[in-house]
Scaffold this active site. Structure first.
Site, PDB file in Angstrom:
ATOM      1  N   GLU A  96      34.197  33.648  45.643  1.00 17.01           N
ATOM      2  CA  GLU A  96      35.438  34.235  45.090  1.00 17.01           C
ATOM      3  C   GLU A  96      35.607  33.838  43.622  1.00 17.01           C
ATOM      4  OE1 GLU A  96      37.627  36.408  46.264  1.00 17.01           O
ATOM      5  OE2 GLU A  96      37.100  36.488  48.379  1.00 17.01           O
ATOM      6  N   LYS A 152      49.791  36.960  50.384  1.00 18.65           N
ATOM      7  CA  LYS A 152      49.293  37.753  51.527  1.00 18.65           C
ATOM      8  C   LYS A 152      49.250  36.846  52.752  1.00 18.65           C
ATOM      9  CE  LYS A 152      46.502  41.412  49.481  1.00 18.65           C
ATOM     10  NZ  LYS A 152      45.148  41.937  49.279  1.00 18.65           N
ATOM     11  N   HIS A 186      32.364  34.664  54.284  1.00 20.50           N
ATOM     12  CA  HIS A 186      33.026  35.675  53.454  1.00 20.50           C
ATOM     13  C   HIS A 186      32.484  35.625  52.017  1.00 20.50           C
ATOM     14  CE1 HIS A 186      36.068  38.332  51.938  1.00 20.50           C
ATOM     15  NE2 HIS A 186      36.515  37.413  51.103  1.00 20.50           N
ATOM     16  N   ASN A 188      39.781  42.899  44.824  1.00 26.51           N
ATOM     17  CA  ASN A 188      38.831  43.247  45.893  1.00 26.51           C
ATOM     18  C   ASN A 188      37.453  43.602  45.344  1.00 26.51           C
ATOM     19  OD1 ASN A 188      40.748  42.940  47.958  1.00 26.51           O
ATOM     20  ND2 ASN A 188      41.646  44.893  47.363  1.00 26.51           N
ATOM     21  N   ARG A 222      46.314  45.162  41.691  1.00 32.36           N
ATOM     22  CA  ARG A 222      45.846  44.094  42.582  1.00 32.36           C
ATOM     23  C   ARG A 222      44.537  44.460  43.282  1.00 32.36           C
ATOM     24  NH1 ARG A 222      49.511  39.981  46.269  1.00 32.36           N
ATOM     25  NH2 ARG A 222      47.754  38.779  47.054  1.00 32.36           N
ATOM     26  N   GLU A 255      49.949  45.363  45.868  1.00 25.86           N
ATOM     27  CA  GLU A 255      48.654  46.038  45.776  1.00 25.86           C
ATOM     28  C   GLU A 255      48.774  47.556  45.687  1.00 25.86           C
ATOM     29  OE1 GLU A 255      45.572  44.002  48.024  1.00 25.86           O
ATOM     30  OE2 GLU A 255      44.513  45.896  48.221  1.00 25.86           O
ATOM     31  N   HIS A 304      34.419  43.448  47.499  1.00 20.06           N
ATOM     32  CA  HIS A 304      34.887  43.329  48.882  1.00 20.06           C
ATOM     33  C   HIS A 304      34.660  44.572  49.739  1.00 20.06           C
ATOM     34  CE1 HIS A 304      36.596  39.678  47.363  1.00 20.06           C
ATOM     35  NE2 HIS A 304      37.145  39.362  48.519  1.00 20.06           N
ATOM     36  N   ARG A 325      63.559  35.819  59.924  1.00 18.07           N
ATOM     37  CA  ARG A 325      63.352  36.749  58.786  1.00 18.07           C
ATOM     38  C   ARG A 325      62.972  36.029  57.503  1.00 18.07           C
ATOM     39  NH1 ARG A 325      67.970  39.490  61.034  1.00 18.07           N
ATOM     40  NH2 ARG A 325      67.196  41.178  62.340  1.00 18.07           N
ATOM     41  N   HIS A 346      33.238  43.405  53.200  1.00 23.26           N
ATOM     42  CA  HIS A 346      33.912  43.584  54.493  1.00 23.26           C
ATOM     43  C   HIS A 346      33.016  44.347  55.474  1.00 23.26           C
ATOM     44  CE1 HIS A 346      38.062  42.932  52.423  1.00 23.26           C
ATOM     45  NE2 HIS A 346      37.565  41.806  52.885  1.00 23.26           N
ATOM     46  N   LYS A 375      44.648  35.174  38.892  1.00 19.98           N
ATOM     47  CA  LYS A 375      45.275  35.818  40.056  1.00 19.98           C
ATOM     48  C   LYS A 375      46.774  36.023  39.819  1.00 19.98           C
ATOM     49  CE  LYS A 375      45.594  36.251  44.943  1.00 19.98           C
ATOM     50  NZ  LYS A 375      45.052  35.992  46.257  1.00 19.98           N
TER      51      LYS A 375
HETATM   52  N1  GLY Z   1      42.505  38.233  48.296  1.00 17.04           N
HETATM   53  C1  GLY Z   1      42.898  39.305  47.509  1.00 17.04           C
HETATM   54  C2  GLY Z   1      44.355  39.338  47.230  1.00 17.04           C
HETATM   55  O1  GLY Z   1      45.047  38.357  47.423  1.00 17.04           O
HETATM   56  O2  GLY Z   1      44.814  40.377  46.840  1.00 17.04           O
END
Ligand code: GLY
Length: 358
Positions: free
Chosen positions: A181, A139, A268, A248, A244, A240, A251, A117, A255, A230
């Site tokens: 990015e 993430k 990417h 994107n 957040r 998010e 994106h 955990r 995507h 960030k």
């Molecule tokens: N790559 C986008 C984020 O970390 O939210």
């Protein structure tokens, strides 16, 4: 050396981020300073291991070499990492270390989040993309046949150690995918709500030569700027729920392009750059921005000489946009430029999009 800090109260963690250009073997000492006498399992990308060897000075059984490529980012490989951790009797006081690009950080991070955990995690990103994006913000995830990153978690690392020397051995395409990015941050800067004003659009415009020649000092500064932006977003909205989503930018379209080309034809970052161009075109057609701002974006992108993706038929791309995990019922979510270095979120149905492109 630059140092930053991510503070997310809900994650009950304070995550220092160190950016330097010391010799790579010095990372061993930096890691030991964090882990102390506790045990470690390092998940190291095959390419990084071939180039830099056992720079963490770990016994063989404590190194899990992750084969290169997105196809390794699956539950089966994750299970192998977890089984190795179990075999080594790692406890929750011990550490998983991820040394590699985004795939390595994502899968090792996910393994760390579910092992007992949650076990300690150190990220050592070795690609520009991982330095400025995936290693920061928590993430983690793996891919399945249903899509990328559909199984994952938000799990903050204990520390991120960035060494710009790793970036010297990236091939041009890999380096540029990270720059895709980086360019994204320039156009969202003011929406990030960071207390410092970096003027990233100008910085990227004035320093393109030094950035493309990978000057260590400039890369250190550039990475610090991107990560500061960030952090400013992630500290306000880790999961998010809202803000957040601006990360994107570009994106939604990226995507879809990646999916339609089976993740093979374009990197990417190349797809993100195309997505940014699309977003500028869309915002201009809607009357959200002046033509002069669209030109600023086009000029900046030109300076970095990204691989060009041809224009696409919106009718073919729309269905793929709807498959994105960020799509919401009742419409596709777009982040579009508004004022200079600012963006806004819109949810649109097909007709609202098609009327500008058909
Ligand atoms: N790559 C986008 C984020 O970390 O939210």
């Amino acid at each position: 050396m630059q140092s930053l800090n991510v503070k997310i109260p809900a994650a009950e963690k304070n995550c220092p981020i160190i950016i330097d250009n010391n010799d790579i073997p010095a990372l061993y000492g930096e890691v030991v300073d964090i882990t102390g006498k506790n045990n470690c399992l390092a998940v190291i990308s095959e390419k990084v291991f071939k180039l830099y060897g056992n720079f963490l000075n770990l016994p063989k059984e404590r190194i899990f070499i992750l084969k290169d490529g997105e196809k390794e980012k699956n539950l089966k490989t994750c299970q192998k990492i977890l089984e190795r951790a179990l075999k080594l009797n790692l406890t929750r006081k011990d550490y998983i270390i991820a040394a590699g690009g985004g795939v390595c950080g994502d899968i090792a991070g996910f393994a760390a989040s579910v092992y007992m955990r949650g076990i300690h995690l150190i990220q050592i990103p070795t690609t520009l993309l991982a330095c400025v994006d995936s290693s920061v913000g928590g993430k983690t995830g793996v891919d399945t046949k249903w899509g990328k990153n559909l199984i994952g978690s938000f799990y903050q690392p204990d520390c991120v150690l960035i060494n710009t020397n790793f970036l010297k051995t990236l091939d041009d395409r890999q380096f540029k995918t990270g720059l895709g990015e980086v360019v994204k941050y320039a156009f969202i800067e003011k929406s990030c709500g960071c207390s410092e004003d970096f003027g990233l659009i100008n910085y990227l415009s004035l320093n393109s030569g030094k950035i493309l020649s990978r000057s260590s000092k400039t890369l250190e500064e550039l990475i610090k700027i991107c990560i500061s932006l960030k952090i400013s977003v992630v500290e306000k909205d880790e999961k998010e729920g809202n803000l957040r989503k601006i990360l994107n930018f570009g994106h939604t379209c990226a995507h879809a392009i990646e999916k339609l080309t089976n993740y093979r034809k374009y990197t990417h970052g190349e797809a993100v750059v195309k997505g940014i161009e699309f977003a500028f075109d869309f915002a201009y057609k809607r009357g959200d921005i002046l033509e002069s701002y669209k030109f600023v974006a086009e000029d900046l992108i030109k300076k970095y000489n990204f691989k060009k993706i041809p224009d696409f038929d919106i009718k073919k791309v729309l269905p793929a946009m709807k498959l994105d995990k960020k799509a919401e019922s009742g419409g596709i979510v777009f982040i579009l430029p508004s004022d200079c270095a600012s963006v806004k979120e819109y949810k649109m149905v097909d007709n609202e999009i098609l009327k500008y492109f058909c």
